[in-house]
Scaffold this motif. Structure first.
Motif, mmCIF file in Angstrom:
data_model
loop_
_atom_site.group_PDB
_atom_site.id
_atom_site.type_symbol
_atom_site.label_atom_id
_atom_site.label_comp_id
_atom_site.label_asym_id
_atom_site.label_seq_id
_atom_site.Cartn_x
_atom_site.Cartn_y
_atom_site.Cartn_z
ATOM 1 N N GLN A 229 0.826 -1.214 0.000
ATOM 2 C CA GLN A 229 0.000 0.000 0.000
ATOM 3 C C GLN A 229 0.859 1.262 0.000
ATOM 4 O OE1 GLN A 229 -0.662 2.435 2.624
ATOM 5 N NE2 GLN A 229 0.948 1.542 3.907
ATOM 6 N N SER A 230 2.021 1.208 0.674
ATOM 7 C CA SER A 230 2.875 2.396 0.661
ATOM 8 C C SER A 230 3.586 2.555 -0.683
ATOM 9 C CB SER A 230 3.893 2.353 1.811
ATOM 10 O OG SER A 230 4.618 1.144 1.826
ATOM 11 N N GLY A 231 3.855 1.442 -1.360
ATOM 12 C CA GLY A 231 4.366 1.531 -2.719
ATOM 13 C C GLY A 231 3.366 2.166 -3.652
ATOM 14 N N MET A 232 2.092 1.789 -3.482
ATOM 15 C CA MET A 232 1.047 2.368 -4.326
ATOM 16 C C MET A 232 0.915 3.866 -4.075
ATOM 17 S SD MET A 232 -2.866 1.097 -4.873
ATOM 18 C CE MET A 232 -3.626 1.368 -6.482
ATOM 19 N N ALA A 233 0.973 4.287 -2.821
ATOM 20 C CA ALA A 233 0.872 5.720 -2.508
ATOM 21 C C ALA A 233 2.051 6.499 -3.084
ATOM 22 C CB ALA A 233 0.798 5.913 -0.990
ATOM 23 N N THR A 234 3.238 5.903 -3.043
ATOM 24 C CA THR A 234 4.419 6.573 -3.583
ATOM 25 C C THR A 234 4.285 6.805 -5.085
ATOM 26 O OG1 THR A 234 5.915 5.779 -1.860
ATOM 27 C CG2 THR A 234 6.907 6.302 -3.991
ATOM 28 N N ALA A 292 10.089 7.119 7.389
ATOM 29 C CA ALA A 292 10.702 8.444 7.232
ATOM 30 C C ALA A 292 10.557 8.958 5.804
ATOM 31 C CB ALA A 292 12.171 8.381 7.631
ATOM 32 N N GLY A 293 10.772 8.073 4.849
ATOM 33 C CA GLY A 293 10.676 8.485 3.452
ATOM 34 C C GLY A 293 9.282 8.913 3.055
ATOM 35 N N LEU A 294 8.272 8.193 3.519
ATOM 36 C CA LEU A 294 6.886 8.565 3.215
ATOM 37 C C LEU A 294 6.542 9.934 3.793
ATOM 38 C CD1 LEU A 294 5.180 5.112 3.835
ATOM 39 C CD2 LEU A 294 5.228 6.323 1.640
ATOM 40 N N MET A 295 6.982 10.215 5.010
ATOM 41 C CA MET A 295 6.649 11.487 5.640
ATOM 42 C C MET A 295 7.373 12.666 4.979
ATOM 43 S SD MET A 295 4.267 10.869 7.577
ATOM 44 C CE MET A 295 3.448 9.610 8.543
ATOM 45 N N ILE A 296 8.598 12.453 4.508
ATOM 46 C CA ILE A 296 9.308 13.519 3.782
ATOM 47 C C ILE A 296 8.610 13.807 2.453
ATOM 48 C CG2 ILE A 296 11.458 14.076 2.572
ATOM 49 C CD1 ILE A 296 12.945 12.614 4.836
ATOM 50 N N ALA A 317 11.475 20.151 -4.691
ATOM 51 C CA ALA A 317 11.536 18.981 -5.574
ATOM 52 C C ALA A 317 12.695 18.071 -5.168
ATOM 53 C CB ALA A 317 11.688 19.415 -7.029
ATOM 54 N N SER A 318 13.789 18.661 -4.685
ATOM 55 C CA SER A 318 14.923 17.867 -4.207
ATOM 56 C C SER A 318 14.529 17.034 -2.996
ATOM 57 C CB SER A 318 16.096 18.784 -3.846
ATOM 58 O OG SER A 318 16.516 19.545 -4.960
ATOM 59 N N PHE A 319 13.806 17.639 -2.058
ATOM 60 C CA PHE A 319 13.359 16.896 -0.876
ATOM 61 C C PHE A 319 12.357 15.808 -1.257
ATOM 62 C CE2 PHE A 319 15.272 20.250 1.667
ATOM 63 C CZ PHE A 319 15.726 19.531 2.759
ATOM 64 N N LEU A 320 11.515 16.081 -2.240
ATOM 65 C CA LEU A 320 10.596 15.050 -2.717
ATOM 66 C C LEU A 320 11.387 13.865 -3.261
ATOM 67 C CD1 LEU A 320 7.590 14.380 -3.150
ATOM 68 C CD2 LEU A 320 7.791 15.399 -5.434
ATOM 69 N N GLY A 321 12.473 14.152 -3.974
ATOM 70 C CA GLY A 321 13.341 13.094 -4.465
ATOM 71 C C GLY A 321 14.032 12.330 -3.351
ATOM 72 N N ILE A 322 14.462 13.052 -2.299
ATOM 73 C CA ILE A 322 15.104 12.406 -1.147
ATOM 74 C C ILE A 322 14.137 11.418 -0.484
ATOM 75 C CG2 ILE A 322 16.000 12.794 1.190
ATOM 76 C CD1 ILE A 322 17.099 15.523 0.093
ATOM 77 N N GLY A 323 12.913 11.857 -0.249
ATOM 78 C CA GLY A 323 11.920 10.983 0.371
ATOM 79 C C GLY A 323 11.632 9.753 -0.469
ATOM 80 N N THR A 324 11.564 9.943 -1.772
ATOM 81 C CA THR A 324 11.313 8.808 -2.653
ATOM 82 C C THR A 324 12.508 7.865 -2.671
ATOM 83 O OG1 THR A 324 10.010 10.339 -4.021
ATOM 84 C CG2 THR A 324 10.472 8.180 -4.943
ATOM 85 N N ALA A 325 13.721 8.424 -2.633
ATOM 86 C CA ALA A 325 14.931 7.593 -2.595
ATOM 87 C C ALA A 325 14.967 6.714 -1.352
ATOM 88 C CB ALA A 325 16.173 8.479 -2.637
ATOM 89 N N MET A 326 14.433 7.197 -0.256
ATOM 90 C CA MET A 326 14.447 6.426 0.987
ATOM 91 C C MET A 326 13.553 5.192 0.903
ATOM 92 S SD MET A 326 14.415 9.625 3.665
ATOM 93 C CE MET A 326 14.612 8.678 5.167
ATOM 94 N N VAL A 327 12.469 5.279 0.159
ATOM 95 C CA VAL A 327 11.525 4.158 0.127
ATOM 96 C C VAL A 327 11.740 3.196 -1.026
ATOM 97 C CG1 VAL A 327 9.761 5.482 1.357
ATOM 98 C CG2 VAL A 327 9.715 5.454 -1.141
ATOM 99 N N TYR A 328 12.207 3.685 -2.174
ATOM 100 C CA TYR A 328 12.142 2.875 -3.381
ATOM 101 C C TYR A 328 12.966 1.586 -3.314
ATOM 102 C CZ TYR A 328 9.380 3.634 -7.530
ATOM 103 O OH TYR A 328 8.368 3.588 -8.455
ATOM 104 N N PRO A 329 14.247 1.633 -3.004
ATOM 105 C CA PRO A 329 14.982 0.361 -2.913
ATOM 106 C C PRO A 329 14.566 -0.456 -1.695
ATOM 107 C CG PRO A 329 16.389 2.170 -2.225
ATOM 108 C CD PRO A 329 15.131 2.790 -2.746
ATOM 109 N N ILE A 385 -2.747 11.992 1.077
ATOM 110 C CA ILE A 385 -2.848 10.546 0.840
ATOM 111 C C ILE A 385 -1.539 9.846 1.220
ATOM 112 C CG2 ILE A 385 -3.038 8.781 -0.967
ATOM 113 C CD1 ILE A 385 -5.053 10.688 -2.364
ATOM 114 N N VAL A 386 -0.403 10.431 0.841
ATOM 115 C CA VAL A 386 0.893 9.829 1.176
ATOM 116 C C VAL A 386 1.100 9.812 2.686
ATOM 117 C CG1 VAL A 386 3.396 10.020 0.906
ATOM 118 C CG2 VAL A 386 1.904 10.448 -1.052
ATOM 119 N N MET A 387 0.672 10.867 3.375
ATOM 120 C CA MET A 387 0.785 10.905 4.833
ATOM 121 C C MET A 387 -0.055 9.799 5.483
ATOM 122 S SD MET A 387 0.174 14.115 7.421
ATOM 123 C CE MET A 387 1.577 15.002 6.723
ATOM 124 N N ILE A 388 -1.267 9.595 4.999
ATOM 125 C CA ILE A 388 -2.129 8.528 5.516
ATOM 126 C C ILE A 388 -1.487 7.162 5.285
ATOM 127 C CG2 ILE A 388 -4.350 7.352 5.172
ATOM 128 C CD1 ILE A 388 -5.536 10.156 4.553
#
Length: 406
Positions: A229-234, A292-296, A317-329, A385-388
């Protein structure tokens, strides 16, 4: 017995990293300029209509992910990779010559299949080669290559379009990417079935599942549900960003070159930092990194509509990328931690089905909200939605013991 680990398999692993950069570059072709083509060349004003290409891409990629996982287990990873490239070859030609929006939609059907089969096969093969010890690092390198290529090609297409026009020149990049990627996959890639057999004999693996793997990966296992579900939100967020950001930034007064920088900086941070975040998750545990990545991500989206200066957009946009980098791998490593090696291919396919289904949901939702209200409102709702999703992960996912002995 075939040895596991990046140290023993670095040549094949490095080849797959390079090929995944070519796979990612195919998505970057559209990232900056396709919404602009929709408005300026096809006269499409309705956001929900413009985003139809992302909806189609998301649905097709999501379904292809699942079938790539199932068929990779039955017929081999390399075959899925090659078939994926065969679907990618027509994409730049169709986009270059499209004289109606229906041709753009068709190109995105082919692109979705290309991404689902080629990227999934690549992910699975890298996990096969890496073994448990370097799983997070392996996924970081994989996603680093793919999404850095998205960023570079998104920037290059924006620059080429600003210098030479929206078509056909930006799409020449795609012809080179697809052609070289296919040739390298046929000539040099080895199937990784022997590595799976080696890992299956090790102690400490999860037992093979007696449940239906689709059900287990979707709802049957609370940890896999939390990841899915968190992958889907991302990716819901990314489907929104893909369609909304270029239009929102244009309304804010940025030119096409600046829009290319902002839309490129987000996947650039996402891509580059995954090497670090993937490896950190090998030590800290997957749940902490995911939360942490989802909340960023959520915070960045909630701030974005409050901005109006170019440099502000670049920072957020850089911080959005940082948050996504934390979750993706970390998503992919977590799924691999939780299943038996012989269940891995299909289980990753199930996760990627849900994750990339987020593209379609995000683009459709963003288009409807943008038409009913405005672009900024669509970004804000996506942030909520991402926060939820982060809160859901907090209460659904167990704090797993690290499966790696360092």
């Amino acid at each position: 017995m075939t040895p596991l680990g990046l140290k023993h398999n670095w040549k094949q692993f490095s080849l797959l990293v390079l090929i995944n950069a070519f796979v990612g570059g195919m998505v970057g072709l559209e990232r900056t300029i396709l919404p602009e083509i929709a408005e300026s060349e096809f006269g499409m004003a309705a956001r929900s209509a413009i985003f139809s290409f992302i909806v189609v891409f998301g649905i097709t990629k999501a379904a292809s992910n699942y079938f790539a996982g199932r068929f990779a287990q039955q017929f081999g990873r390399k075959k899925m990779l090659i078939i994926g490239w065969l679907f990618g070859l027509p994409v730049p030609f169709i986009l270059m010559m499209a004289d109606s929006w229906n041709w753009v939609i068709l190109a995105n059907v082919f692109l979705g299949i290309n991404q689902g089969l080629a990227w999934s096969a690549n992910v699975i093969m890298k996990i096969d080669l890496a073994g448990k010890k370097d799983r997070g690092l392996a996924m970081g390198l994989n996603e680093f290559a793919g999404y850095l290529a998205v960023a570079v090609v998104a920037f290059l297409t924006g620059w080429i379009a600003s210098e030479y026009g929206l078509r056909p020149y930006p799409f020449y990049l795609g012809i080179a990417l697809a052609g070289i990627g296919l040739l390298m996959s046929i000539a040099f890639v080895k199937d990784t079935a022997p590595w799976v057999k080696t890992e299956s004999t090790e102690d400490g693996n999860e037992k093979r599942s007696k449940e239906n793997l689709f059900w287990k990966g979707s709802f049957g296992d609370r940890n896999l549900f939390a990841v899915s579900q968190s992958g889907m939100a991302t990716n819901l967020k990314d489907g929104m960003a893909w369609g909304i950001f270029p239009l929102y930034l244009a309304v804010a007064g940025l030119d096409l070159y600046q829009i290319g920088i902002v839309t490129g900086i987000y996947p650039a941070f996402w891509g580059v930092l995954q090497v670090v975040t993937g490896k950190i998750s090998d030590f800290t545990g997957r749940k902490n990194m995911l939360l942490a990545g989802l909340m960023i991500q959520a915070g960045s989206l909630l701030i974005f509509p409050l901005l109006d200066q170019f440099y502000e957009f670049v920072i957020v946009a850089s911080f959005l990328g940082i948050g996504t980098a934390m979750v993706y791998p970390t998503f992919l490593a977590a799924v691999a931690d939780l299943v038996h090696p012989e269940d891995r291919a299909e289980s990753i396919g199930v996760f990627r089905l849900w994750r990339d289904g987020g593209y379609a949901v995000g683009a459709l939702l963003a288009g409807i909200l943008a038409d009913m209200y405005d672009l900024g409102f669509a970004i804000t709702i996506t942030g909520i939605i991402v926060m939820i999703s982060g809160i859901t992960l907090l209460f659904s996912m167990n704090k797993l013991k690290q499966p790696i002995a360092h």
